[in-house]
Motif scaffolding. Sequence first.
Motif, PDB file in Angstrom:
ATOM      1  N   GLN A 109     110.442  79.927  26.612  1.00 33.74           N
ATOM      2  CA  GLN A 109     109.678  81.272  26.600  1.00 33.74           C
ATOM      3  C   GLN A 109     110.604  82.511  26.794  1.00 33.74           C
ATOM      4  N   TRP A 162     109.034  81.191  21.437  1.00 30.04           N
ATOM      5  CA  TRP A 162     108.178  80.374  22.382  1.00 30.04           C
ATOM      6  C   TRP A 162     108.246  79.123  21.520  1.00 30.04           C
ATOM      7  N   THR A 214     102.055  84.411  27.507  1.00 31.46           N
ATOM      8  CA  THR A 214     101.107  83.383  27.419  1.00 31.46           C
ATOM      9  C   THR A 214     100.017  83.664  26.715  1.00 31.46           C
ATOM     10  N   ASN A 244      98.887  81.509  23.398  1.00 31.37           N
ATOM     11  CA  ASN A 244      97.739  80.707  23.331  1.00 31.37           C
ATOM     12  C   ASN A 244      96.808  81.132  22.119  1.00 31.37           C
TER      13      ASN A 244
END
Length: 178
Positions: free
Chosen positions: A30, A35, A85, A89
């Motif tokens: 990350q 990522w 994040t 996603n």
Amino acid sequence: MTDSSPAVAPEDASENAFQDAGAAAPDVVQEPRLWHKDGWMARVIKNEDDDGWAVEMIKDGEPEPALVGPWTMGRDKKNPKPLDTSAFNTLVKTASEVLRRHEQQLRALLHKRVGLSTGEGDIDVTLDIVPDEYEPYALLTALDAFGEQIAQVRVAPTFKLTQARAQTWAEGGFGRID
């Protein structure tokens, strides 16, 4: 000279001793521009078409990205906005959808179905193309109303399945097709 590395507590050391050395830890990265998590890698790259940035999503084991799209500039208007994040996603969801649609399109190209009504009942005739690199072929299959195979013949991968051709094959007793 003194060692500035943190000391490992005895309970930490014993806990690590019981872990399976052969079990690979999940490879999670990350970083602001990279990522890697849950089988996907997001990488922010310089956009070759302009002065901006792009992000590419690559599924583990795949040679090509599943998705490449523009990426937002950071506040300094020079560098890219760091991955986070939520963005990761969203990118995974979007790239997964792209792959799913591609698989559906490929399936539609390689699989055709025609329904027939005959004196013996309803029949489905399917054509499944097998895109072998050296010897591609197709399988023409007749299935009864219960999904049981009545007949199957190998045909050229260029065979065009139509209602009329399926009807002719059924009326001919599902024999060989040239």
